[in-house]
Design a protein around this motif. Structure first.
Motif, short mmCIF file in Angstrom:
data_model
loop_
_atom_site.label_atom_id
_atom_site.label_comp_id
_atom_site.label_asym_id
_atom_site.label_seq_id
_atom_site.Cartn_x
_atom_site.Cartn_y
_atom_site.Cartn_z
N LYS A 100 0.97 -1.26 -0.03
CA LYS A 100 -0.06 -0.09 -0.11
C LYS A 100 1.02 1.34 -0.05
N THR A 105 -3.59 2.72 -1.28
CA THR A 105 -4.51 1.85 -0.46
C THR A 105 -5.33 0.76 -1.12
N ARG A 106 -5.81 1.38 -2.36
CA ARG A 106 -6.70 0.49 -3.24
C ARG A 106 -5.75 0.07 -4.30
N SER A 109 -4.77 -3.86 -4.33
CA SER A 109 -5.71 -4.75 -4.77
C SER A 109 -5.16 -5.62 -6.02
N LYS A 401 -7.85 3.51 5.65
CA LYS A 401 -8.63 3.16 4.32
C LYS A 401 -9.38 4.49 3.52
N TRP A 408 -2.86 7.48 0.17
CA TRP A 408 -4.07 7.51 -0.58
C TRP A 408 -3.77 7.74 -2.20
N GLY A 412 -6.82 6.59 -3.85
CA GLY A 412 -6.42 5.33 -3.24
C GLY A 412 -5.64 4.72 -4.02
N VAL A 413 -4.85 5.24 -5.18
CA VAL A 413 -4.46 4.46 -6.57
C VAL A 413 -3.07 5.25 -6.67
#
Length: 491
Positions: A100, A105-106, A109, A401, A408, A412-413
């Protein structure tokens, strides 16, 4: 009172090891060199390495292929350790949480998806291979010249799934206990097989024996070496999720590199793949069960194959453990008990059990492309942590999150990281197609993995320096302020 305290402490320890919570030093699983070495051998010495060995043999020069493969493993594992191992070890976090800080954060994934694809994909391939090997053994012994009994293959595969669940449901401590026995068994079997195939032909002669030139991937010695190095390096790159997952369980910093390099690399993948290459040259077969029976005979061969199949359990429970921890990034799984998480992950294996031939033929081909993506990911992770952050991280913010968190980036990407990973895949496939084995004009000199890593490191570093110079995104410039800032943490 002391017994109650011990029970509570044990429960907390098991929960930490089986969950996403950072694993502290007192709870870490591997305190000694030997237990960690055994776990790494289990990861590196799975039965599918014998199939990799057959690929090494078909490079065209057995000795050059083996030497190149070992070089590739060593060269490829170094960036993997730096990329996924250091953050996970230092802060006790899962590889997805560690990512992350660089991917967002995203954005992490993407790594979660790849970890699940890699760990579950290779696990189900290994289960399918176990079932097929058992079926081949049953056919050789009881139905020579006939067809493999698919019902028997399915039964063995389902039994393997049940054993994995029974062993792992109580927690990951079973990994250290089981691999203490399965890893030596794997190596002893490999040594026995090496002895069997060199009884009539010396090892020196065998290393100079090659497959038919018409079947070889290349005849140019330099290109043969490049193929061998690339096979080893690409295999090493796919261990990003495995090494990150085990690094958080290591107690001492001095054990971070050597046991993994020896266990997962030279002793595990290196030795077993080399034996597989030599066995393929001697027997002309790529199936372990078939060439073990050919060289050892029905009696001894049956014992060897049976032990080899059971020894795969150490690898399987390690892979499913890594998948079980990472999948808890998804809230649905985070609310489940550990035993139910493992059960859900194992359920697709019931389909695998009845389609083992299809799975081996198709999934292994698809998994061959993993290295193209992991090259970019490894470059992003190691460049971000070592060069841009200079090993300074805010562990609390890995669990934030929202846009309150340091990592962030943009919604988030970290889109710079995503672009770098895409660039890495494009460069890698321009240089080398792992499925068709087609290569670019420079492949024979530099391979594909190392130049891809170099391009991605340079591209990510320069692009992120520009981002850091013009904004406060990513928590690079305002570390002190973010350290003092109160944030809402969630799992």
């Amino acid at each position: 009172m002391s017994d109650s305290g011990a029970d509570v402490s044990g429960a907390i320890s098991r929960e930490a090891l089986a969950g996403r919570l950072p694993v502290q030093g007192s709870n870490r699983l591997y305190n000694g060199f030997g237990s960690l070495l055994a776990a790494c051998v289990a990861i590196g010495a799975a039965s599918f390495n014998y199939l990799f060995g057959a690929s090494i043999a078909y490079i065209g020069n057995t000795s050059i292929g083996i030497a190149g493969y070992l070089i590739g493993l060593i060269v490829g594992l170094a960036p993997v350790y730096l990329a996924s191992g250091m953050i996970c070890f230092r802060h006790g976090v899962d590889p997805v949480d560690a990512a992350k800080s660089s991917m967002g954060t995203r954005g992490s994934s993407l790594l979660l998806a790849l970890i699940l694809i890699t760990t579950l994909g290779w696990s189900f391939v290994l289960i399918a291979m176990t079932g097929q090997a058992a079926g081949r053994l049953q056919q050789i012994l009881f139905n020579p010249g006939g067809e493999i009994d698919n019902g028997f293959v399915a039964t063995v595969s389902v039994l393997m799934l049940a054993l994995v669940w029974a062993l792992l449901r109580k927690g990951p401590a079973m990994i250290a206990l089981l691999t203490r026995y399965t890893s030596p068994a794997i190596l002893i079997i490999a040594c026995i097989v090496l002895y069997l195939i060199t009884r009539d032909v010396s090892l020196t002669t065998l290393l100079q024996t090659n497959v038919d030139a018409k079947l070889a991937y290349a005849t140019d010695p330099l290109l043969q070496l490049a193929y061998g190095v690339e096979f080893g390096a690409s295999n090493a790159l796919t261990s990003v999720p495995f090494f990150g997952g085990i690094a958080r369980l290591i107690h001492k910093r001095k054990h971070l590199i050597t046991p993994s390099l020896l266990g997962a690399g030279l002793i595990g993948a290196g030795f077993t793949s080399a034996v597989g290459a030599l066995a393929a040259v001697v027997t002309g077969s790529t199936e372990p069960a078939e060439w073990v029976i050919k060289t050892a005979g029905n009696g001894v061969g049956t014992v060897i194959v049976s032990i080899l199949l059971l020894a795969n359990l150490g690898t399987l429970i390690s892979f499913f453990y890594f998948a079980g921890v990472s999948v808890q990034q998804v809230r649905f799984f985070a609310r489940m008990r550990w035993d139910m998480i493992i059960l859900v992950l194992l359920l697709p294996g019931l389909v695998v059990a009845f389609n083992t031939q299809w799975l081996i033929a198709h999934v292994m081909n698809w998994l061959a492309y993993n290295s193209a993506i992991f090259a970019g990911i490894a470059a992003v992770l190691l460049t971000d942590f070592l060069l841009l952050r200079r090993q300074v991280l805010l562990p609390t913010h890995l669990f934030v999150k929202s846009e309150e968190g340091a990592y962030w980036f943009w919604g988030g990407v970290n889109w710079v990281a995503m672009a770098t990973i895409a660039l890495g895949a494009a460069v890698y496939l321009m240089l080398f197609d792992p499925l068709t084995l087609a290569v670019g004009p420079t492949f024979r000199y530099v391979g594909a993995t190392m130049p891809t890593l170099a391009v991605c490191v340079l591209a990510y570093y320069l692009a992120m320096r520009l981002v850091i110079a013009t904004s406060y995104k990513g928590g690079y410039r305002n570390v002190r302020q973010l350290t003092l800032k109160k944030v809402t943490v969630g799992l």
